[in-house]
Design a protein around this motif. Structure first.
Motif, PDB file in Angstrom:
ATOM      1  N   PRO A   1     -10.991  11.169 -46.206  1.00 21.67           N
ATOM      2  CA  PRO A   1     -12.087  10.200 -46.074  1.00 21.67           C
ATOM      3  C   PRO A   1     -12.036   9.135 -47.171  1.00 21.67           C
ATOM      4  O   PRO A   1     -12.011   9.460 -48.354  1.00 21.67           O
ATOM      5  N   ARG A   2     -11.910   7.889 -46.768  1.00 21.96           N
ATOM      6  CA  ARG A   2     -11.921   6.728 -47.678  1.00 21.96           C
ATOM      7  C   ARG A   2     -10.710   6.667 -48.615  1.00 21.96           C
ATOM      8  O   ARG A   2     -10.676   5.851 -49.528  1.00 21.96           O
ATOM      9  N   HIS A   3      -9.723   7.524 -48.401  1.00 18.25           N
ATOM     10  CA  HIS A   3      -8.611   7.558 -49.340  1.00 18.25           C
ATOM     11  C   HIS A   3      -7.358   8.095 -48.661  1.00 18.25           C
ATOM     12  O   HIS A   3      -7.427   8.970 -47.805  1.00 18.25           O
ATOM     13  N   LEU A   4      -6.197   7.550 -49.066  1.00 19.22           N
ATOM     14  CA  LEU A   4      -4.904   8.016 -48.564  1.00 19.22           C
ATOM     15  C   LEU A   4      -4.051   8.473 -49.743  1.00 19.22           C
ATOM     16  O   LEU A   4      -4.202   7.984 -50.858  1.00 19.22           O
ATOM     17  N   THR A   5      -3.154   9.407 -49.484  1.00 20.40           N
ATOM     18  CA  THR A   5      -2.123   9.756 -50.448  1.00 20.40           C
ATOM     19  C   THR A   5      -0.779   9.764 -49.732  1.00 20.40           C
ATOM     20  O   THR A   5      -0.708  10.066 -48.541  1.00 20.40           O
ATOM     21  N   LEU A   6       0.258   9.435 -50.473  1.00 22.52           N
ATOM     22  CA  LEU A   6       1.589   9.412 -49.892  1.00 22.52           C
ATOM     23  C   LEU A   6       2.166  10.823 -49.806  1.00 22.52           C
ATOM     24  O   LEU A   6       2.035  11.618 -50.743  1.00 22.52           O
ATOM     25  N   THR A   7       2.780  11.130 -48.682  1.00 21.62           N
ATOM     26  CA  THR A   7       3.555  12.358 -48.559  1.00 21.62           C
ATOM     27  C   THR A   7       4.894  12.145 -49.276  1.00 21.62           C
ATOM     28  O   THR A   7       5.233  11.017 -49.641  1.00 21.62           O
ATOM     29  N   PRO A   8       5.687  13.190 -49.510  1.00 18.66           N
ATOM     30  CA  PRO A   8       7.020  12.987 -50.093  1.00 18.66           C
ATOM     31  C   PRO A   8       7.856  11.996 -49.288  1.00 18.66           C
ATOM     32  O   PRO A   8       8.551  11.149 -49.863  1.00 18.66           O
ATOM     33  N   ALA A   9       7.789  12.077 -47.950  1.00 19.26           N
ATOM     34  CA  ALA A   9       8.520  11.121 -47.114  1.00 19.26           C
ATOM     35  C   ALA A   9       7.969   9.716 -47.313  1.00 19.26           C
ATOM     36  O   ALA A   9       8.718   8.728 -47.353  1.00 19.26           O
TER      37      ALA A   9
END
Length: 293
Positions: free
Chosen positions: A52-60
């Motif tokens: 919610p309201r935020h993203l994080t990068l996966t290793p890919a």
């Protein structure tokens, strides 16, 4: 993958918020979300962890982020150079280690900027591995390499200057009384070493029988931050001469090591690359500068 979509992805990875990224790109948030989802489907991997309201990068996603920045930088550089064939213009990018020899490079760049005001100069600082990677992917025109390193895969031009290894210390250190520093002088002392020198075991022979008595507490990539640690009396630094401020107003001083160790400085570029007009100009002026000496 389209360049437009890569640009969307990079903006999203930088903002880690779909709404802010959409505002930055001047597109609607649903359209951006759809483009990112389509990219994930195309690649068959998940690029973001959605919260919610935020993203994080996966290793890919992190891997693609680094690669996409390189691709977009190379694309922009290529476009700029192609559009400037009528006159000497465009971008000149150099990756370089820290060396007093960079003064020669900077003198040449200063003259080019004065003669051709539309030229843009980009200097990226880093060690050999950093410079080599940038050169290999094509995002820099030249790399300035310090040390006797494997260069057979590149065209090269050695500069007349040489750097001398020594020890950076505060002016109240007991070793200040010495004209030069031996390995025995460093026994029992905390030492900060160059990351490149440590990885390539530059000093193993110089340390000799004192190797196990010299406490390497860590490494630095660029010398400035290492200098701050020396100022705090936490360590001495094995470094090259003329990089740190050792003037009367500084609390630091430099002593060369003995036996003496010096490093050559070499400008390299890719064999197979057709240099742009501004890169050719830089190389010609560099060769002329060396010939004058």
């Amino acid at each position: 993958m389209e360049l437009r979509v890569l640009n969307y992805f990079v903006a999203t990875a930088q903002e880690l918020n779909m709404t802010r990224a959409a505002q930055k790109l001047l597109v609607s948030q649903p359209a951006l979300s759809r483009q990112i989802a389509d990219l994930e489907d195309e690649l068959g991997v998940k690029l973001f962890n959605r919260q919610p309201r935020h993203l994080t990068l996966t290793p890919a996603g992190q891997y693609l982020f680094e690669q996409a920045k390189e691709i977009l930088a190379l694309t922009a550089k290529t476009k700029s150079n192609l559009q400037s064939t009528a006159i000497i213009s465009g971008d000149l990018t150099i990756a370089a280690g820290e060396s007093i020899a960079m003064q020669r490079i900077m003198n040449i760049l200063s003259n080019i900027i004065q003669d051709y005001p539309t030229v843009k100069i980009h200097i990226l600082s880093g060690d050999y591995e950093f410079a080599k990677r940038k050169l290999n992917v094509g995002t820099v025109d030249f790399a300035v390499i310090i040390g006797n390193l494997p260069l057979s895969n590149y065209a090269s031009l050695q500069l007349p200057e040489k750097d001398t290894w020594g020890v950076l210390m505060t002016k109240n250190d007991p070793l200040v009384k010495k004209e030069h520093i031996t390995a025995a002088d460093l026994a029992g002392r905390n030492i900060l070493n160059s990351q490149q020198a440590e990885a390539m075991h530059y000093f193993d022979s110089w340390f000799g029988n004192y190797k196990d008595q010299i406490n390497i507490i860590g490494t630095y990539n660029l010398s400035f931050n290492g200098t701050l640690l020396v100022k705090n009396h936490a360590a001495l630094s094995l470094t090259l001469d003329k990089l740190a401020d050792v003037s009367e107003d500084s609390n630091l001083t430099f002593r060369p090591i003995y036996p003496k160790m010096t490093e050559s400085i070499t400008v390299i570029w890719k064999h197979s690359t057709n240099l742009s007009a501004v890169a050719e100009l830089f190389l010609n002026r560099l060769q002329a500068s060396i010939a004058e000496d």
